[in-house]
Design a protein around this motif. Structure first.
Motif, mmCIF file in Angstrom:
data_model
loop_
_atom_site.group_PDB
_atom_site.id
_atom_site.type_symbol
_atom_site.label_atom_id
_atom_site.label_comp_id
_atom_site.label_asym_id
_atom_site.label_seq_id
_atom_site.Cartn_x
_atom_site.Cartn_y
_atom_site.Cartn_z
ATOM 1 N N VAL A 1 -11.868 13.346 33.730
ATOM 2 C CA VAL A 1 -12.364 12.576 32.576
ATOM 3 C C VAL A 1 -13.652 11.892 33.009
ATOM 4 C CG1 VAL A 1 -11.897 10.729 30.932
ATOM 5 C CG2 VAL A 1 -10.011 12.183 31.740
ATOM 6 N N LEU A 2 -14.739 12.224 32.351
ATOM 7 C CA LEU A 2 -16.046 11.702 32.731
ATOM 8 C C LEU A 2 -16.110 10.190 32.517
ATOM 9 C CD1 LEU A 2 -18.858 12.621 33.704
ATOM 10 C CD2 LEU A 2 -19.517 12.748 31.293
ATOM 11 N N ASN A 3 -16.603 9.480 33.520
ATOM 12 C CA ASN A 3 -16.763 8.028 33.451
ATOM 13 C C ASN A 3 -18.253 7.712 33.390
ATOM 14 O OD1 ASN A 3 -16.585 5.270 33.585
ATOM 15 N ND2 ASN A 3 -15.637 5.188 35.620
ATOM 16 N N ASP B 1 -15.777 7.185 41.506
ATOM 17 C CA ASP B 1 -15.360 6.770 40.166
ATOM 18 C C ASP B 1 -16.218 7.386 39.064
ATOM 19 O OD1 ASP B 1 -13.293 5.483 38.842
ATOM 20 O OD2 ASP B 1 -14.461 3.667 38.484
ATOM 21 N N TYR B 2 -16.953 8.487 39.396
ATOM 22 C CA TYR B 2 -17.695 9.191 38.361
ATOM 23 C C TYR B 2 -16.742 9.954 37.450
ATOM 24 C CZ TYR B 2 -22.272 8.355 40.519
ATOM 25 O OH TYR B 2 -23.426 7.780 41.004
ATOM 26 N N PHE B 3 -15.599 10.299 37.986
ATOM 27 C CA PHE B 3 -14.531 10.920 37.198
ATOM 28 C C PHE B 3 -13.261 10.106 37.320
ATOM 29 C CE2 PHE B 3 -16.987 14.864 38.246
ATOM 30 C CZ PHE B 3 -17.311 15.218 36.952
ATOM 31 N N LYS B 4 -12.616 9.884 36.194
ATOM 32 C CA LYS B 4 -11.230 9.460 36.183
ATOM 33 C C LYS B 4 -10.379 10.727 36.090
ATOM 34 C CE LYS B 4 -12.046 4.940 35.732
ATOM 35 N NZ LYS B 4 -11.658 3.960 36.781
ATOM 36 N N GLN B 5 -9.065 10.588 36.232
ATOM 37 C CA GLN B 5 -8.178 11.737 36.117
ATOM 38 C C GLN B 5 -7.088 11.458 35.100
ATOM 39 O OE1 GLN B 5 -7.533 13.921 40.128
ATOM 40 N NE2 GLN B 5 -7.693 11.762 40.618
ATOM 41 N N LYS B 6 -6.791 12.463 34.303
ATOM 42 C CA LYS B 6 -5.730 12.322 33.316
ATOM 43 C C LYS B 6 -4.405 12.070 34.019
ATOM 44 C CE LYS B 6 -8.027 15.462 30.079
ATOM 45 N NZ LYS B 6 -7.973 16.796 29.432
ATOM 46 N N ILE B 7 -3.621 11.189 33.436
ATOM 47 C CA ILE B 7 -2.335 10.806 34.031
ATOM 48 C C ILE B 7 -1.218 11.548 33.326
ATOM 49 C CG2 ILE B 7 -0.744 8.894 34.437
ATOM 50 C CD1 ILE B 7 -3.212 7.052 34.502
ATOM 51 N N TRP C 1 -21.759 18.713 30.101
ATOM 52 C CA TRP C 1 -22.278 17.571 30.869
ATOM 53 C C TRP C 1 -23.779 17.659 31.107
ATOM 54 C CZ3 TRP C 1 -17.848 18.345 34.952
ATOM 55 C CH2 TRP C 1 -16.646 17.868 34.425
ATOM 56 N N GLU C 2 -24.447 18.646 30.541
ATOM 57 C CA GLU C 2 -25.878 18.813 30.773
ATOM 58 C C GLU C 2 -26.684 17.565 30.436
ATOM 59 O OE1 GLU C 2 -29.983 19.676 30.353
ATOM 60 O OE2 GLU C 2 -28.671 19.132 28.694
ATOM 61 N N PRO C 3 -26.365 16.816 29.361
ATOM 62 C CA PRO C 3 -27.191 15.646 29.031
ATOM 63 C C PRO C 3 -26.959 14.440 29.935
ATOM 64 C CG PRO C 3 -25.958 16.473 27.112
ATOM 65 C CD PRO C 3 -25.348 17.076 28.325
ATOM 66 N N VAL C 4 -25.947 14.478 30.800
ATOM 67 C CA VAL C 4 -25.554 13.291 31.562
ATOM 68 C C VAL C 4 -26.456 13.126 32.781
ATOM 69 C CG1 VAL C 4 -23.684 12.162 32.828
ATOM 70 C CG2 VAL C 4 -23.172 13.546 30.794
ATOM 71 N N SER C 5 -27.330 12.111 32.743
ATOM 72 C CA SER C 5 -28.158 11.784 33.902
ATOM 73 C C SER C 5 -27.294 11.160 34.979
ATOM 74 C CB SER C 5 -29.273 10.812 33.504
ATOM 75 O OG SER C 5 -30.109 11.395 32.523
#
Length: 459
Positions: A373-375, A287-293, A165-169
């Motif tokens: 899960v990254l959103n 909502d920055y992360f979703k979660q696997k169902i 996730w380093e590139p994610v501003s």
């Protein structure tokens, strides 16, 4: 009711037992019952008593052959529940747990034809010479085989996510308000650095033990064999055979200072993990992360849409319980009236409880991280909605250019404004009396790229 998972009073031995106990040797589940159960305490006492007997033989106090020593060591190596039950049967008569261990070993020696050597068992010792070596030994094994490896695994998992996730501003929030952007990976590395540092500090604290007779002076040993250097013997037994640190000046019990320091160290790690859980929980709520169902799972008994961050909530709850108990243990154990009182005994039997809650939290965090899960769409939308955060960058460049009062100008432009967007800054930059080169530099600043620098993240 007969004790089983459903009838246990504590959730550690009930609801959560399958996550904490040795279901089978192939399972990756923690095997905390190997270190903290009544069975484990008895086994480690037998271990200490037999290794003490072996060293007495090697030092010439009695004569045991190599075969006899090997047979004696098999008693604790192959110790099982039926053996523990034999010890407990002795305890019903003696009403003394360590004396029951002594009688159990003597029974074994009688059966092996070593009855003439049986009085060397527990020779010159007090119960705490056994307890204050058996418990530190089991504690050391639990740290080295369960806690340290699992913390290392968690730290490594967080490091991998940080690099991914380093590139994610990402919009930062200080005091809950939009602030200078950062990178998601760097924010995870904050926890990697904190956990790694505290773990290394924790690992530097020795596992200490007491071994020196009824009041720490080898009185009984010395009166029986005054020419023997019992201090050297005790150091050799504790430090070479058991690989613990022997305290040199003690009462009847160990100081517990190093144990308290270890508990304080684990508590600090727990506090950092609570901070981690709350941050991730908040990112999920944003909502920055979703979660696997997972098929079949229910998030709410009433609201069908919900996918709750329960792993991080469970971890936070268990860490809170663990930290509360660690704090009590660390403040209570080092205090004993005069040469000893018995308050440490019942307290010490509970060290597996916070260890178990802490271990549960590590498993919960690991599960929770695996569901994230990254959103990126939501993260970018938040940045785009908060161009206001580049005001810091604009006024700093203007300070460099010696423009008068840029902070105050940007404050007037942005603070309390109904809407601040890219056009707001474009118009402001156009109005500035600076070179076109500087204006181009200012126009290049965006919430997406204004993330500063940080050290490399590679291992």
């Amino acid at each position: 009711m007969q004790l089983q998972n459903l009838t246990a009073i504590s959730p550690i031995d009930g609801r959560y037992r399958n996550q904490l106990a040795s279901i089978d040797d192939a399972s990756n589940a923690p095997k905390l019952d190997h270190y903290f159960s009544e069975f484990a305490l008895i086994r480690y006492r037998v271990w200490v008593e037999i290794e003490y007997l072996v060293l007495l033989s090697e030092e010439g106090f009695l004569a045991l052959s190599a075969e006899q020593i090997a047979a004696l060591r098999k008693i604790y190596a192959g110790f099982d529940v039926s053996d523990a039950e034999q010890v407990k049967n002795h305890e019903k008569v003696t009403n003394h747990d360590v004396k029951a261990v002594e009688y159990f070993i003597k029974d074994k020696m009688d059966a092996m034809g070593l009855g003439d050597q049986r009085e060397w068992v527990h020779f010159g010792l007090t119960s705490q010479d056994v307890n204050n070596t058996a418990v530190p030994l089991s504690w050391k094994h639990a740290l080295e085989r369960e806690l340290y490896p699992r913390l290392d695994e968690l730290i490594e998992k967080l490091r991998r996510l940080a690099m991914e996730w380093e590139p994610v501003s990402m919009l930062a929030r200080t005091h809950g308000q939009p602030a200078s952007p950062t990178r998601l990976g760097k924010e995870v590395m904050v926890f990697v650095e904190r956990l790694e540092h505290q773990l290394r500090l924790l690992q530097q604290i020795p596992c200490s033990a007491k071994f020196g007779g009824a009041t720490g002076n080898f009185n009984a040993h010395h009166v029986a064999y005054p020419s023997t250097d019992w201090i050297a013997f005790g150091n050799k037994f504790v430090e070479e055979r058991l690989e613990l640190r022997r305290q040199q000046f003690t009462t009847q019990i160990e100081h517990y200072d190093d144990l308290a320091a270890q508990m304080d160290g684990i508590k600090r790690i727990g506090t950092i993990l609570i901070d981690l859980c709350r941050d991730i929980w908040t990112y999920v709520s944003m909502d920055y992360f979703k979660q696997k169902i997972k098929a079949g799972e229910v998030g709410s008994s009433a609201m069908p849409h919900k996918v709750n961050p329960i792993d991080f909530e469970n971890a936070e709850g268990n860490l809170g319980i663990a930290n509360a108990i660690w704090e009590h243990l660390a403040s209570k154990l080092p205090i004993s009236r005069l040469q000893r009182d018995l308050t440490d005994s019942t307290v010490l039997r509970n060290i597996g409880v916070p260890f178990a809650h802490f271990t549960l939290s590590l498993r919960s965090i690991d599960r929770g991280l695996g569901k994230l899960v990254l959103n990126e769409e939501k993260i970018r939308a938040d940045l785009d909605a908060n161009w206001i955060v580049i005001a810091e960058a604009i006024q700093t460049i203007l300070r460099r250019e010696k423009i008068a009062n840029p902070y105050e100008a940007l404050k007037a432009l942005t603070r309390g404004a109904a809407r601040v967007n890219q056009d707001t800054f474009s118009q402001y930059i156009d109005s500035l009396e600076v070179s076109e080169e500087v204006k181009q530099e200012l126009r290049a600043v965006t919430p997406f790229g204004y993330t500063g620098v940080h050290p490399p993240m590679a291992r």
